[in-house]
Structure formats: C-alpha cells, structure tokens
Design an enzyme around this catalytic site. Sequence first.
Site, PDB file in Angstrom:
ATOM      1  N   ARG A   1       0.810  -1.225   0.000  1.00  0.00           N
ATOM      2  CA  ARG A   1       0.000   0.000   0.000  1.00  0.00           C
ATOM      3  C   ARG A   1       0.841   1.271   0.000  1.00  0.00           C
ATOM      4  O   ARG A   1       0.324   2.361  -0.260  1.00  0.00           O
ATOM      5  CB  ARG A   1      -0.954  -0.004   1.203  1.00  0.00           C
ATOM      6  CG  ARG A   1      -2.174  -0.902   1.006  1.00  0.00           C
ATOM      7  CD  ARG A   1      -3.115  -0.791   2.180  1.00  0.00           C
ATOM      8  NE  ARG A   1      -2.672  -1.602   3.302  1.00  0.00           N
ATOM      9  CZ  ARG A   1      -3.211  -1.557   4.522  1.00  0.00           C
ATOM     10  NH1 ARG A   1      -4.190  -0.702   4.775  1.00  0.00           N
ATOM     11  NH2 ARG A   1      -2.765  -2.336   5.479  1.00  0.00           N
TER      12      ARG A   1
ATOM     13  N   GLY B   1       7.954  -3.532  12.836  1.00  0.00           N
ATOM     14  CA  GLY B   1       8.940  -2.542  12.417  1.00  0.00           C
ATOM     15  C   GLY B   1       8.341  -1.304  11.788  1.00  0.00           C
ATOM     16  O   GLY B   1       9.071  -0.364  11.464  1.00  0.00           O
TER      17      GLY B   1
ATOM     18  N   SER C   1      37.139  44.216  -4.409  1.00  0.00           N
ATOM     19  CA  SER C   1      35.954  43.686  -5.092  1.00  0.00           C
ATOM     20  C   SER C   1      36.272  43.231  -6.518  1.00  0.00           C
ATOM     21  O   SER C   1      37.171  43.778  -7.183  1.00  0.00           O
ATOM     22  CB  SER C   1      34.866  44.761  -5.151  1.00  0.00           C
ATOM     23  OG  SER C   1      34.432  45.096  -3.857  1.00  0.00           O
TER      24      SER C   1
END
Length: 455
Positions: free
Chosen positions: A16, A102, A405
């Site tokens: 399922r 389980g 930068s």
Amino acid sequence: MTQRNAIILAAGKGTRMKSKLYKVLHQVCGKPMVAHVLDQLEGAEIDNIITVVGYGAETVEEAIGTRAKFVLQKQQLGTGHAVMQATDLLADLEGQTLVVSGDTPLFTADTFRKLFEYHTQRKAAVTILTSQAPDPTGYGRIVRNEVGIVERIVEQKDATEEEKAIKEINTGVYCFDNRKLFAALKLLKNDNAQGEYYLTDVIEILKGQGEVVTAYRMKDFDESMGVNDRIALARANQLMQARINANLMKQGVTMLDPATTYIDAGVKIGNDTVLEGNVVIKGHTVIGSDCYISAGSRIIDSTLHDNVTVTASTLQEAEMHDGSDIGPNSHLRPQAEIGKDVHIGNFCEIKKAYIGAGTKIGHLSYVGDATLGKDINVGCGVVFVNYDGAKKHHTNVGDHVFIGSNSNLVAPVNIAADSFVAAGSTITDDTNQYDMAIARARQTNKADYAKKLPW
C-alpha cells in the site's frame, strides 16, 4: 534481572505504500521507521534483538547493521510464522520476549519498560499492549470479563455490535514468557481463509492451557500507530515532529512556530537558541546555545557552536564557530569551516574552505578549496578560481589581507599576510608580505569618443 528479548517484524513489502522502498525503511523525521523501533528497544535495555526480514532483506539488514541479529522469513505466512523464524536463536532461552512491528515508529522506551514490568508483576505467560482508541474501527478489540480479566481478542470482521462498541484495542505488541511462546508456536495451525499462522492464535492456545493472559493499557493511543500507506506516514511524521519539538522546548529551545519547524530525530540544540518558523534541521546536526536561526534556513549534518546566527541560508556538512554569522541567502557546502566571529554575508558560497577568526566575506563571493587566515576582508564579487577543467587547486590567504571587489584568485596561489589585492584583479602569482597586487588593464580615456556612439 530476567533476560529481555525482542523480535521486530520487518519482513513485509508494504504494497500500500506504492513504493520501490521497503516499508520499514520509509523515514520518519530523518530515520527509517525500523530504526526508531530499535532506538526505543535499546532504550528499554533489551538484551537480545532479533529482526525478521523478508522482502528486501539485504537492504533492511544494511540499514540496521550490527544493532540486531537477523532471521529470514522466505514466505510471508503470517505474524506467527514470522516469529517462528526466531526459534533457533531464542527457543531455548529463559526470559521474556517482546514482539513488535517494524512499522510502528512512535512507541517509546518508557512504554516498553512499563509493559515488561506489568508482565513480570502479573507472572503472565503473555501480556498484550492495549490502548483506548477514539475510533476503534479496524482494530482487534480486547474483550474482558466482569472482573477485568482478558478473555479474548476479537477482530473487527468477527465482532458483534456489542463488541464493536469496545474502545480498548490490540496494538499488536506482546510480551511473552519466552519458553511458553515457542512451545505454543509448535501448536499453531493455519486452517483459515488466508492459510496463515496468526500470532493472536498463540494467545488462545496459552489461555486454553490455563496460562495467565493479561493486558497492559498504555495512555497515549498515538504511540500505537502503524504505518501502512503514505497518509499514515505523513501523520507519523507530524506526531514524531511534535514530540521532538516539545522535548527540545522543554530543554530550553525557543520555537516561534513549532508547527513549521522541522527537526530530525537525534538533532541536538542548546538552550536559549531561537528557531523561527520554516526552519529545517536534519541529520547529525549539533547546535549550541544562544544561536538564532531565521526562517528559510536549512541545516544538514552540521555543527554550530554558541552565539551563531544563520539568516535564511543553507548549511551542509559544515561547521560554524562561536559568534559567527551567515546570510541571508548564502550556502555552506561540505567541509566549510567558519571561524570565530566570522561574517559571511549575502549570496556567498563556501566549499571545502577554512575561514579564520574575524574575517569578513560580505557579498556575492565564492570561496572554494581555500585556507583563509584571520581578519581578512573579502570584497564583493570575489571568486576563488579553484578548477582548471580537470583538477581542483588550493588557495592560501594569510592574516590581515584585503581582497578588493571583483577579484579572481586563480589557484594554486598564495596570498601572503598583510598584502593587498586591488579591485578588479585576476591574481595568478604569489604575493609577498605588504605587497599590493594589481592585475588589470590600464584605463585609457578617449576624449569626445562618446559623441560618435549611435545613441
């Protein structure tokens, strides 16, 4: 103390679930369901854990590892048949044996301990773990006589209208006298429509032999939830998550919106840490005290020390030391280690790099395969160029360096302490201490040239 054994039933395929993954390996809050069961059994001080595997046996065994012994149920012929597979390992032992599925990840060690204690007090051959179900439809009902002694378990399809009104249900967990269990299993028959051997029939056999059959009713019905489809899996995750979050809040963690805070089982978080909503923390993550994790953050298998701030950023297999901060919208990839009081700002990516104390990487930068010292300033748009198309290479940057930068550091390269990289440079050679490295074309201004442009 009497030896305690446990048998985990984990042989089912889980049709399922509509999945390629075997049912007990579907995860609840970051762990396979069967691992949650093992955690709680170990917490209940079980001496001997046997897992019955069937479909996907090798995969299940790999997930569990050395935490249990394994027996194989080649054909799935019912719960009684599954327990029979443990005969060679358990039948000759004195003690008590708990049987649990389980696919029931929500049971707690405390419930298992109380079940054993109740079983011992009653000197029972078998004790059934039961609960009060708000809606008992579909469950086996526990039928007791007028003085409360268990007479039988009646399945939904066989129950009378009076029996269907009973709300005490069988959770599918049992505690047996071990020798009596395996003796009764020899008498089990499969003369039913499914041709299967049912463990519940063992209870009828024991009762017919005049043995003591009891039932211990636990308080929290939600613990008994079995997961047979994706809808139940989602519900189990919600219940487990609420439990995890409640435990962390009891330990001093603040959650601004627990309903949207997703934390895996096993994650550790220190007191006075604040989690905003829409935070995901997974795997083997450890977070210290006085941290602040903002909305939109995702932290996986990482370590955060104390006073760390994470703002809408992603961390994976990374470490942040005391007082460091990151974000918003930055990414620490595996083997990124951020030192004390380091600032990682907006849209930065760090991979396989150590960033020394007090260093600042403010905006739009990539640092990969590098070692940075302390008190460095990494300007906006800096790229550590670590890949030549075939191999990765390393960059070292010393203490107190200023990287302007839009610079590229092409590895392998060493930038010495106290040196300066001019903005817009592409650096391919090492620098010495106090050097200023500049690597860009000289600016030329063409007078009146703009007048010639078509716009």
